[in-house]
Every structure is written in structure tokens, then in C-alpha cells.
Scaffold this motif. Sequence first.
Motif, mmCIF file in Angstrom:
data_model
loop_
_atom_site.group_PDB
_atom_site.id
_atom_site.type_symbol
_atom_site.label_atom_id
_atom_site.label_comp_id
_atom_site.label_asym_id
_atom_site.label_seq_id
_atom_site.Cartn_x
_atom_site.Cartn_y
_atom_site.Cartn_z
ATOM 1 N N ARG A 73 11.996 10.643 -4.034
ATOM 2 C CA ARG A 73 13.303 9.887 -4.170
ATOM 3 C C ARG A 73 12.984 8.595 -4.889
ATOM 4 O O ARG A 73 13.908 7.947 -5.800
ATOM 5 N N ALA A 74 12.162 7.831 -4.612
ATOM 6 C CA ALA A 74 11.542 6.654 -5.294
ATOM 7 C C ALA A 74 11.236 6.824 -6.381
ATOM 8 O O ALA A 74 11.439 6.153 -7.353
ATOM 9 N N ASP A 75 10.670 8.017 -6.969
ATOM 10 C CA ASP A 75 10.225 8.190 -8.527
ATOM 11 C C ASP A 75 11.597 8.593 -9.110
ATOM 12 O O ASP A 75 11.754 8.032 -10.318
ATOM 13 N N ARG A 76 12.494 9.418 -8.230
ATOM 14 C CA ARG A 76 13.556 9.620 -9.068
ATOM 15 C C ARG A 76 14.636 8.348 -9.373
ATOM 16 O O ARG A 76 15.117 8.270 -10.642
ATOM 17 N N LEU A 77 14.721 7.524 -8.396
ATOM 18 C CA LEU A 77 15.465 6.208 -8.584
ATOM 19 C C LEU A 77 14.524 5.278 -9.645
ATOM 20 O O LEU A 77 15.339 5.086 -10.717
ATOM 21 N N GLU B 270 8.091 1.046 -6.425
ATOM 22 C CA GLU B 270 8.157 0.371 -5.239
ATOM 23 C C GLU B 270 9.432 -0.193 -4.941
ATOM 24 O O GLU B 270 9.962 -0.388 -3.760
ATOM 25 N N LEU B 271 10.049 -0.603 -5.990
ATOM 26 C CA LEU B 271 11.633 -1.303 -5.806
ATOM 27 C C LEU B 271 12.474 -0.143 -5.347
ATOM 28 O O LEU B 271 13.100 -0.366 -4.467
ATOM 29 N N GLY B 272 12.288 0.950 -5.735
ATOM 30 C CA GLY B 272 13.039 2.267 -5.106
ATOM 31 C C GLY B 272 12.683 2.315 -3.607
ATOM 32 O O GLY B 272 13.676 2.465 -2.824
ATOM 33 N N HIS B 273 11.457 2.359 -3.041
ATOM 34 C CA HIS B 273 11.133 2.307 -1.844
ATOM 35 C C HIS B 273 11.950 1.106 -1.059
ATOM 36 O O HIS B 273 12.311 1.426 -0.158
#
Length: 183
Positions: free
Chosen positions: A114-118, A40-43
Motif C-alpha cells: 500500500r505504501a509503495d502504491r501510494l 515512508e510518507l505513505g506509511h
Amino acid sequence: MAIGYHREMHGCMVAWEGKGLVFFDENDPPEVRRFAIAHELGHFFLDHLLPRRRALDFFGEGIRNVLDQKRPATREESLTAVLEGVPIGVQIHLMDRGPTGDIGKGTIARSEMRADRLALEWLAPSTHARQVMQDGPQDTQEQRLAAYFGLPLERAETYARILRGEQGRSRFSIVSFLGEEPG
């Protein structure tokens, strides 16, 4: 992760005016909560702060009230945003799902990936994760990643596949692409 893939919700993020709130399921195991928070921080970073920064850098402070929904965008701002690919709208669509919980839109699936990868890079930096994978038999790489970095096993399995797929491939470099030598 393909379009139409189903994913349980372990957390969500609400962002407004450059600030964000992360919600997570307190009943999830610790490693799932940890990953959900990082995801969620990635999002927040990728889907809220970066687009917001791009808009502010491109348009200047005058666009802040549009970003914060205090005034509508002018026709010129809207047209320029579309033509230049600079987002000025509020991102509220990322939780859209089909009746079965499937992520049905390509942009949403890409945002999730992208959020998963970050999140994986934050929790298990790839250079260190590759070393952990190499320090033992191949058939236990996923378990070692999960144990060492505190990842949910499912995420460790995905990450191991990604890292193995990247092995030996050079990363994209804009400098190399443009043919410029570092100075």
C-alpha cells in the motif's frame, strides 16, 4: 510482492502523536531516496494518520491519551476497538522482519504494498503514467516511466506491470456496488 519477499531498507518512518520523522539512506541514488521518502510518507499517512483519525472520529477526543500512550485503554475501549475494527494501539510492528530480512507477516507485506502504491501515485500519477507508457514502444515503457518521473527502474518495472494489469478494468465504486445513482 509476496509474503517472505526480501527488501532492502532505504528508509524508515517514526510516528508519534500525529507527527512523523522520515529517515533515509543519504548514500542511495537520488531516485531511490525520492521513492523511499514518498514510501515512508505513505506509511505515515496510511498506517499512522488514517488509523489515528478513525479512532478519534469513533471514540472522540477522550481516546487521544490512549493513542499517545499517556494512559492505557479501558477494558471497554479495548473491546469496542476490537469489535468495531478501530485501531487504538501504537503501530510499531511494521519493521518486523525475519532473520534474513524477509517480511514475514501478511499485514506487513500488505502495508508495504500500500505504501509503495501510494508513493507511486504521488510521484507518477497513474493517469499521467499511462500516457507516458503509451507514448512510445512497449518494450521501453519501464525506462520511460523511470526517466520521466525519476523512479528507480525496479519500481518503474513494477508500476508498469500494475498499470498494464489494470488496463481495461473498471475501478471499484461503492456507489455502483450499492446501486445508488450519483445525485
